[in-house]
Motif scaffolding. Sequence first.
Motif, PDB file in Angstrom:
ATOM      1  N   SER A 166       0.773  -1.144   0.100  1.00 52.34           N
ATOM      2  CA  SER A 166       0.095  -0.072   0.158  1.00 52.34           C
ATOM      3  C   SER A 166       1.005   1.281   0.051  1.00 52.34           C
ATOM      4  N   ASP A 171      -2.661   3.793  -5.609  1.00 51.20           N
ATOM      5  CA  ASP A 171      -3.780   3.182  -5.186  1.00 51.20           C
ATOM      6  C   ASP A 171      -4.261   2.309  -6.611  1.00 51.20           C
ATOM      7  N   PHE A 174      -2.289  -0.805  -6.435  1.00 53.38           N
ATOM      8  CA  PHE A 174      -2.705  -1.756  -5.491  1.00 53.38           C
ATOM      9  C   PHE A 174      -3.862  -2.545  -5.719  1.00 53.38           C
ATOM     10  N   SER A 265      -2.612   3.071   4.550  1.00 58.12           N
ATOM     11  CA  SER A 265      -1.380   2.609   5.146  1.00 58.12           C
ATOM     12  C   SER A 265      -1.155   2.998   6.551  1.00 58.12           C
TER      13      SER A 265
END
Length: 417
Positions: A166, A171, A174, A265
Motif C-alpha cells: 500500500s 492506489d 494496488f 497505510s
Amino acid sequence: MRRVAIASFIGTAIEFYDFYIYGTAAALVLNDAFFPTLTPVNATLASFSTYAVAFAARPLGSVVFGHFGDRVGRKSVLVASLLMMGLSTAFVGLLPGYSTLGLWAPLLLVLLRFVQGIGLGGEWGGAALLAVEHAPRGRRGLYAAFPQLGPSVGFFAATGIFWLLSSALSDAAFRSWGWRVPFLLSFLLVGVGLFVRLKISETPVFARVMARQEASKVPTLDVLRRHWRELLLGAGGMIIAYGLFYTATTYCLAYTTKNLGIARSTMLGLSMVACLFLAAGTWLASTRSDGRGRRKVVLAGTGLSVVWGLVLFPLLDTERPVLIALAIGGALFCMGVVYGPMGAYLPELFGPRVRYSGASLAYNLGGVLGGAVSPLIATRLQPAWGSASVGWYVSAMAVVSLLCVLALPETRERELA
C-alpha cells in the motif's frame, strides 16, 4: 520438543497468514474487484459474506480432518490441511475479477474461500495436539503457547505485506494487481511448512491409543454423544476471542478507512503495532495458565473483554493514531489472554480417542458464532445505531463466553493419556 514447538508454530503462522490476508483484502479491495455493481455498503457486506463462508466451512473441516486425526494420526492430517489451505489461498491471487469473468468471479471466490475454511478447520486442532500431547504435564500451557502464537505472527506478516504494498504502490496499482501478491506468496510458504512438518514424529499419546487399538470408529459421533456439554461450552468460551479479533481487525480496518477517512497505510501500520499486544497477551496467559490454571486465566480475559468492548469505539472515534493503536491493541491483548490458554484447555477437555475432533469442533464452532458474523453484524449496527452499539455487541459476546467458562471445570492437572 524444540522441533515440535517449531513445527506447530510455523504451521499455524502460515495457515493463519493465509486466512488473514483474505480478511485484509476483504476490508480494502475485494468489494471493488468482485462486487463493483453493488452500492458501497452492500459491496462491503458481500465482501464480508465471502469472508464468513470460510467460518461456515471450518466445522466441516473439523469433522473431516478430526475423523482421520483420531483414527490415522495427527501428523499426516496436518500435512493435508496445510496443502489444502495454502493452495486454495494462492489460487485466489490468480482469480480474475468481475470485469473479466462476470458472475463467475465471485462464485469461484466463494468456492476457494470454502475450501480454505475446510483446510483451516483441520489445522488448529492438530497443531495444538502436536504440542500438548508431546509436552510433560505441568508445562502443557507453555508448549501450547507456540501454536497459539501462530495467529499473531501470521496476522503481523499479512498486515505487514499489505502495508508495504500500500505504501509502495499507487492506489490504482494496488487495486489492480498489488493486492494479489500476498496470496501468491502462499505457494512459497506452503513449501516451507511441508518441509518442517514432514520431519516431526507422531505424538506419544496417540501412538499409545493405536498400540492398544482404542481408536474411535466415528469420533465426531462419540463427541456428540458423550462430550456434548464440553463441546458447547468450549465453543461458547471461544466466541469472544474470535469476536474481538475480527471486530478489532477486519471490521475496524473498514470502519476507520471508509467512515473516518484515515489513510489505508496508516491503519495497516497501527494494526501491526496492535498485533504486538496480541502476542504479549497470548504468551503471558498461556505460560501463566500452567501455574494459575486455565479456567482462572480465561475468566480474567473474558471479564477484561466486557470492559474493553465499551471503550473500543470511543477511542477509535477520536481519530488520533495513538488512541486508535491503544483501542485495537487493547482489544487484541484481551483476545490473547482468552485465546492463549485455549491451546491447552480445549484439548484437555476431551479424551485421547476423540481429542482431535472434540477440540477442533469446539474451536471452530466458536469461530462461526464469534468470527463469521461479527463484521456483518457490526456493518449493520453502526449505520443504524452508531459505533457505540458495536462496542456493546462485543461486550455481550464477552458475557456469553464468561458464563460458558464458569460452567467448565479446571483441567490443568488432568492426565492426557
